[in-house]
Each structure stands twice: as C-alpha cells, then as structure tokens.
Design an enzyme around this catalytic site. Structure first.
Site, PDB file in Angstrom:
ATOM      1  N   ARG A 139      81.479 -44.819 -66.728  1.00 42.06           N
ATOM      2  CA  ARG A 139      80.188 -44.907 -66.029  1.00 42.06           C
ATOM      3  C   ARG A 139      79.027 -44.912 -67.031  1.00 42.06           C
ATOM      4  NH1 ARG A 139      78.720 -40.556 -61.466  1.00 42.06           N
ATOM      5  NH2 ARG A 139      78.417 -39.246 -63.295  1.00 42.06           N
ATOM      6  N   LYS A 159      72.817 -44.218 -64.151  1.00 43.21           N
ATOM      7  CA  LYS A 159      72.485 -42.806 -64.404  1.00 43.21           C
ATOM      8  C   LYS A 159      71.546 -42.772 -65.609  1.00 43.21           C
ATOM      9  CE  LYS A 159      74.810 -38.328 -64.240  1.00 43.21           C
ATOM     10  NZ  LYS A 159      74.028 -37.718 -63.191  1.00 43.21           N
ATOM     11  N   GLU A 209      71.713 -40.341 -50.602  1.00 42.90           N
ATOM     12  CA  GLU A 209      72.440 -39.252 -51.272  1.00 42.90           C
ATOM     13  C   GLU A 209      71.484 -38.083 -51.410  1.00 42.90           C
ATOM     14  OE1 GLU A 209      73.404 -40.125 -55.366  1.00 42.90           O
ATOM     15  OE2 GLU A 209      71.554 -41.221 -55.671  1.00 42.90           O
TER      16      GLU A 209
HETATM   17  N1  PMP Z   1      73.902 -38.336 -57.149  1.00 39.89           N
HETATM   18  C1  PMP Z   1      73.066 -38.044 -58.152  1.00 39.89           C
HETATM   19  C2  PMP Z   1      71.658 -38.525 -58.061  1.00 39.89           C
HETATM   20  C3  PMP Z   1      73.496 -37.305 -59.267  1.00 39.89           C
HETATM   21  O1  PMP Z   1      72.650 -37.041 -60.264  1.00 39.89           O
HETATM   22  C4  PMP Z   1      74.839 -36.874 -59.303  1.00 39.89           C
HETATM   23  C5  PMP Z   1      75.334 -36.095 -60.501  1.00 39.89           C
HETATM   24  N2  PMP Z   1      74.736 -34.847 -60.631  1.00 39.89           N
HETATM   25  C6  PMP Z   1      75.684 -37.161 -58.219  1.00 39.89           C
HETATM   26  C7  PMP Z   1      75.184 -37.917 -57.172  1.00 39.89           C
HETATM   27  C8  PMP Z   1      77.111 -36.727 -58.223  1.00 39.89           C
HETATM   28  O2  PMP Z   1      77.835 -37.454 -59.174  1.00 39.89           O
HETATM   29  P1  PMP Z   1      79.082 -36.844 -59.930  1.00 39.89           P
HETATM   30  O3  PMP Z   1      80.072 -36.500 -58.882  1.00 39.89           O
HETATM   31  O4  PMP Z   1      79.539 -37.918 -60.825  1.00 39.89           O
HETATM   32  O5  PMP Z   1      78.619 -35.630 -60.654  1.00 39.89           O
END
Ligand code: PMP
Length: 290
Positions: A50, A149, A182
């Site tokens: 990622r 990200k 989200e």
């Molecule tokens: N959405 C956002 C905006 C995030 O920053 C994150 C990670 N903290 C997630 C979802 C969850 O992703 P992951 O399961 O890869 O930590």
C-alpha cells in the site's frame, strides 16, 4: 529509542528533519501505520504494497526496493527490542525550496519510528464505542483520493475535532453527496440481516489492511459480505456497527449521534469477528527475532 532515518539508525534526539522538507512544508509524502504482535509484524507485505501504491499515485519514487524496505522495518524493530509496537513508516518528497516544485527535491526522506502503541481503553471493546457524524466531509476522490495514505490528514483532523467536541473519540465522514465513507482513522462496517456490509473504497475511503483482513475472515466464516453505498439511515438502522483499523483492530460501535445501534451492546457477529481477528494476529505476518 533508535529511529531509522535515511539509511542510518540514529537516536531519537538526533532524528531531525529539515524545515525545507516538503513533507513538512506541503504534506507532500506518504506513510503507513503498522502493528506488531509478539514479534510478528501484522500483514507487513500488504502495508508495504500500500505504501508503494500511495507513492506511485503521487509520482514519488521510493529510493529502495520493497524487500529492502521490509529489512529496514525489521532492523528498526530489532534495534529497539520491541515485540509489541506501532510502526510509523514515512516517505516524503524530501528537501526542496519554498516553492511547490517536486523536481527541486532530489532525494526522498525515509524514516521509520517504532514505538509503543496507544490503544483505546479495554472498556470501549467490552461496552462499545459512541461516535458521531462529522461535519467535515471526506476528501473528494478527484481532488485528493482518500485511497492515497498521504501526509495530508487535515480533513481527518478537522473531523476528529468534531468528534472530540461532542465528547467522543471517532467520527463518521461522509462523501460530498452524503454517502458514508469511513471514519477519521478507521473503516466502517455494518451488520444487517446477518450480512456484513462496508462502503466501496472508490467513493472515498482508505483500503484498510484491517478492513481487508475482516473481508477475508468473513469468507472463511461463511458470513455473507458485500460492498455497497450506505447512507446514515442504513447505519442508524443496522443490527451492528463496528470500525476497523491497525490501532483499533475491530471495535464495536453502540451509539451514533446519540442514537442506539441494535441492542446497544456489542453485537454477536462483531464479537465473533473480534475473536477470529485475535487469532489472525498470531499468524498473518512476518516474524522477527528480538
Ligand atoms: N481510514 C483511515 C483514514 C485511516 O487513516 C486508517 C488507518 N489508521 C484506516 C482507515 C484503517 O486502515 P488500516 O486498517 O490499514 O489501519
């Protein structure tokens, strides 16, 4: 504490970044948050993939192979003798001048922090979390795709401020046309009529590594799963709601905007998934010796 910074492990007191670094000046960079469980880096390969995908999306060439990056992460963990930790992996455009031009940045800055993990209190997992809907909208994907990200987290921070102001820890972020995207640092799932539903990431959500793990678990557990667009009404009327993220893992939600979700207690399916997820954290990753 040792920090990996541009090829060297340095003491954290000496781990300095230039004020001309475009990661700082413009949020021009990408990052990952990764977790280790008892000397196993959970889904390390997926996180590294990622990171490189995010970097590709902003035309940032990471100055090492994925294999080398994995080595760097493991080396930093070993140097700090950490078995259970949170890893912050950051790649910025590097040092430039005061203009935007990324061509002025000749060398990306790479650093890795391995630190103890800041967790939600246990009672949130037992009783469930209360959250709110943020007034701040999720970034419009054609402006800055939330699938990247990147170091631009300001809209998430504004939504987090919404959450804090209403006495909660998390907030649901909606797309510009009011679909559920989200949360500020977590993905969202609902359970309705025994099936699991989460919004598709292309509407404006990060493709969470934990989200992905839950989808894989749902297949294994033969729980019907689909991705579809959700409005807040779907979430309010869900049987269960939970959030997923590297730090949070799977956390039940029992109240949103002061409305009770389902029975007002963590749901049966959420609890089953939490148990299965715990097992996954013992196997799904890369082991290292400390
Ligand atoms: N959405 C956002 C905006 C995030 O920053 C994150 C990670 N903290 C997630 C979802 C969850 O992703 P992951 O399961 O890869 O930590």
């Amino acid at each position: 504490m040792k920090i990996y910074l541009n090829g060297k492990l340095v003491d954290y007191k000496k781990a300095h970044i230039s004020v001309f670094d475009h990661g700082l000046l413009y949020g021009d960079g990408v990052f990952e948050g990764i977790r280790t469980y008892d000397a196993l880096v959970f889904r390390l390969k997926e996180h590294i993939d990622r990171l490189y995908k995010s970097a590709d999306a902003i035309e940032l060439k990471i100055p090492m192979t994925k294999m080398k990056m994995i080595e760097v992460v493991l080396r930093t963990l070993k140097a700090n003798r950490l078995k259970n930790s949170y890893i912050r992996l950051v790649v910025t455009r590097g040092i430039g001048d005061l203009g935007l031009d990324p061509r002025k940045c000749s060398k990306p800055t790479v650093f890795v922090i391995t630190h103890k993990i800041d967790l939600y209190p246990k009672e949130f997992y037992q009783k469930g979390l209360q959250i709110v809907t943020a007034t701040t909208k999720r970034n419009f994907p054609q402006a800055l795709d939330p699938r990247i990200k990147s170091l631009n987290y300001l809209s998430n921070i504004l939504a987090k401020i919404d959450a804090i102001k209403s006495g909660t820890e998390e907030a649901i972020m909606l797309t510009y046309d009011d679909y559920v995207a989200e949360c500020t640092g977590d993905n969202i799932f609902i359970v309705k009529d025994c099936g699991l539903v989460t919004p598709p990431v292309n509407i404006g959500a990060l493709e969470g590594i934990t989200r992905d793990a839950v989808i894989i678990l749902s297949r294994k557990m033969e729980i019907p799963f689909c991705e579809r667009l959700l409005k807040m009404d779907d979430v309010y009327n869900a049987d269960e709601v939970f959030l997923t993220g590297t730090a949070a893992e799977i956390i039940p939600v029992v109240k949103i905007d002061e409305r009770r979700i389902g029975s007002g207690k963590p749901g049966a399916l959420t609890l089953r998934l939490m148990t299965e997820f715990k097992s996954l954290t013992k196997t799904d990753g890369v082991r290292y010796a400390v």
